[in-house]
Design a protein around this motif. Structure first.
Motif, PDB file in Angstrom:
ATOM      1  N   ASN A 126      -1.819  -4.598  -4.086  1.00 33.43           N
ATOM      2  CA  ASN A 126      -2.868  -3.592  -3.968  1.00 33.43           C
ATOM      3  C   ASN A 126      -4.001  -3.956  -4.920  1.00 33.43           C
ATOM      4  OD1 ASN A 126      -1.400  -1.773  -2.127  1.00 33.43           O
ATOM      5  ND2 ASN A 126      -0.040  -1.469  -3.878  1.00 33.43           N
ATOM      6  N   ARG A 127      -5.141  -3.312  -4.725  1.00 30.10           N
ATOM      7  CA  ARG A 127      -6.316  -3.651  -5.542  1.00 30.10           C
ATOM      8  C   ARG A 127      -6.632  -2.579  -6.581  1.00 30.10           C
ATOM      9  NH1 ARG A 127      -7.351  -4.782  -0.138  1.00 30.10           N
ATOM     10  NH2 ARG A 127      -7.629  -6.996   0.382  1.00 30.10           N
ATOM     11  N   ASP A 128      -5.751  -1.640  -6.780  1.00 34.61           N
ATOM     12  CA  ASP A 128      -5.958  -0.570  -7.762  1.00 34.61           C
ATOM     13  C   ASP A 128      -5.471  -1.019  -9.135  1.00 34.61           C
ATOM     14  OD1 ASP A 128      -3.193  -0.380  -6.550  1.00 34.61           O
ATOM     15  OD2 ASP A 128      -3.013   0.964  -8.269  1.00 34.61           O
TER      16      ASP A 128
ATOM     17  N   TYR B 247     -11.617   1.816  -6.729  1.00 27.97           N
ATOM     18  CA  TYR B 247     -10.447   1.651  -7.594  1.00 27.97           C
ATOM     19  C   TYR B 247     -10.748   1.570  -9.088  1.00 27.97           C
ATOM     20  CZ  TYR B 247      -8.028   0.454  -3.235  1.00 27.97           C
ATOM     21  OH  TYR B 247      -7.487   0.477  -1.977  1.00 27.97           O
TER      22      TYR B 247
ATOM     23  N   PRO C 178       0.792  -1.235   0.000  1.00 26.98           N
ATOM     24  CA  PRO C 178       0.000   0.000   0.000  1.00 26.98           C
ATOM     25  C   PRO C 178       0.822   1.280   0.000  1.00 26.98           C
ATOM     26  CG  PRO C 178      -0.898  -1.569   1.568  1.00 26.98           C
ATOM     27  CD  PRO C 178       0.402  -2.146   1.097  1.00 26.98           C
TER      28      PRO C 178
ATOM     29  N   ASP D 169       1.865  -7.267  -7.277  1.00 26.60           N
ATOM     30  CA  ASP D 169       1.228  -6.043  -6.780  1.00 26.60           C
ATOM     31  C   ASP D 169       0.123  -6.418  -5.799  1.00 26.60           C
ATOM     32  OD1 ASP D 169       0.179  -3.558  -6.328  1.00 26.60           O
ATOM     33  OD2 ASP D 169      -0.552  -3.235  -8.365  1.00 26.60           O
TER      34      ASP D 169
ATOM     35  N   ALA E  99      -5.469   3.137   0.616  1.00 25.10           N
ATOM     36  CA  ALA E  99      -4.713   1.945   0.260  1.00 25.10           C
ATOM     37  C   ALA E  99      -4.370   1.085   1.471  1.00 25.10           C
ATOM     38  CB  ALA E  99      -3.429   2.338  -0.472  1.00 25.10           C
ATOM     39  N   ASP E 100      -3.907   1.720   2.555  1.00 24.00           N
ATOM     40  CA  ASP E 100      -3.572   0.940   3.740  1.00 24.00           C
ATOM     41  C   ASP E 100      -4.845   0.542   4.478  1.00 24.00           C
ATOM     42  OD1 ASP E 100      -4.110   2.904   6.116  1.00 24.00           O
ATOM     43  OD2 ASP E 100      -2.994   4.084   4.657  1.00 24.00           O
TER      44      ASP E 100
END
Length: 285
Positions: free
Chosen positions: A114-116, A88, A24, A112, A41-42
């Motif tokens: 993250n979910r973006d 996202y 994140p 990656d 993100a976090d």
């Protein structure tokens, strides 16, 4: 961070000897084009975004999967999926220079967590394979979806159709594109980690290619069991000297995890490495 250490990491990254693993923290600086608000993100930011800014009970604020499980039980799984897609899936976020830099290195493999979609957008100019983590599926033992990007759009593919010459983007916790799919709640993680440990959450060709790989963790923390368990399996079969972890203020748990996994802990933020990559002439702080 010592200048020679930064040069060594960047040199190994440039040759493809290191696989970046993004957490994140690397999304710091990405903001909404209209409101100027940072991308959540976090864990804490995601929980507050999910509840409209309302803090939850301390036991639920502990981590996002626990909070997501609580709301999934109350409002249904579709609520969590809709929230993450709305968060996202739009084009309202500023582009991340960090992700564009990584894409410019023509890396063969990036993880990656993250979910973006920043990494996918950075790779939009070239063909690539996308692996998306999945949970609680029926009718298949596998816990991933596969897509091939032809330079314009994604097509769903089967394991036998993978072009092993293409770079690979692995999104273990999901993405809204091309089809929304997420590992988010406690129930998702229980299923995903179980199948990850059983060998069904990573495609066979990746298992072969990752042997003796080394990793570079950027913007990722290891204070919680969830992150430690997922990444322990992601880097299975790593080289004896498994790579580098950049954390400016590591906790005792993080130090212990890095030592156990033979990851060299560097007490610096990922942004220091990025700043040096952008301007090698700068003096380290």
């Amino acid at each position: 961070m010592n200048d020679s250490v930064m040069k060594k990491i960047l040199a190994e990254l440039g040759t493809g000897a290191l696989v970046p693993c993004l957490g994140p923290g690397v999304l710091h600086g990405v903001v909404d084009l209209f409101s100027g608000l940072p991308m959540p993100a976090d864990s804490d930011s995601l929980i507050l975004a999910m509840t409209g800014g309302q803090a939850m009970a301390p036991r639920l604020m502990y981590e996002f999967p626990r909070a997501a499980m609580h709301l999934e039980n109350k409002k249904g799984r579709s609520f969590i999926e809709r929230f993450l897609t709305q968060t996202y899936g739009g084009d309202n976020w500023t582009p991340s220079p960090m992700h564009r830099w990584l894409a410019s290195l023509n890396l063969r493999y990036v993880i990656d967590c993250n979910r973006d979609t920043q990494l996918q957008l950075a790779y939009a100019g070239r063909q690539h394979t996308l692996i998306v983590g999945a949970a609680r599926l029926t009718g298949t033992p596998y816990r991933f979806d596969l897509y091939q990007f032809d330079g314009e759009h994604y097509d769903s593919i089967e394991l036998g159709e993978v072009d092993s010459d293409l770079p690979v983007l692995f999104k273990p916790l999901g993405t809204p594109s091309p089809h929304p799919n997420y590992v988010a709640s406690d129930a998702d993680f229980v299923d995903y980690i179980t199948e990850l440990m059983g060998g069904f959450a990573i495609p066979a060709w990746i298992k072969l290619q990752r042997r003796n790989k080394r990793y570079l963790f950027l913007g990722m923390r290891f204070n919680r069991d969830t992150e430690r368990m997922v990444m322990s399996d992601m880097i299975h079969d790593a080289a004896p000297n498994a790579g580098w972890v950049l954390i400016a203020d590591p906790s005792p748990k993080e130090r212990k995890f890095c030592e156990r996994k033979q990851l060299q802990l560097i007490e610096a933020d990922w942004s220091e490495l990025f700043a040096h990559a952008m301007n090698p002439a700068i003096e380290p702080a």
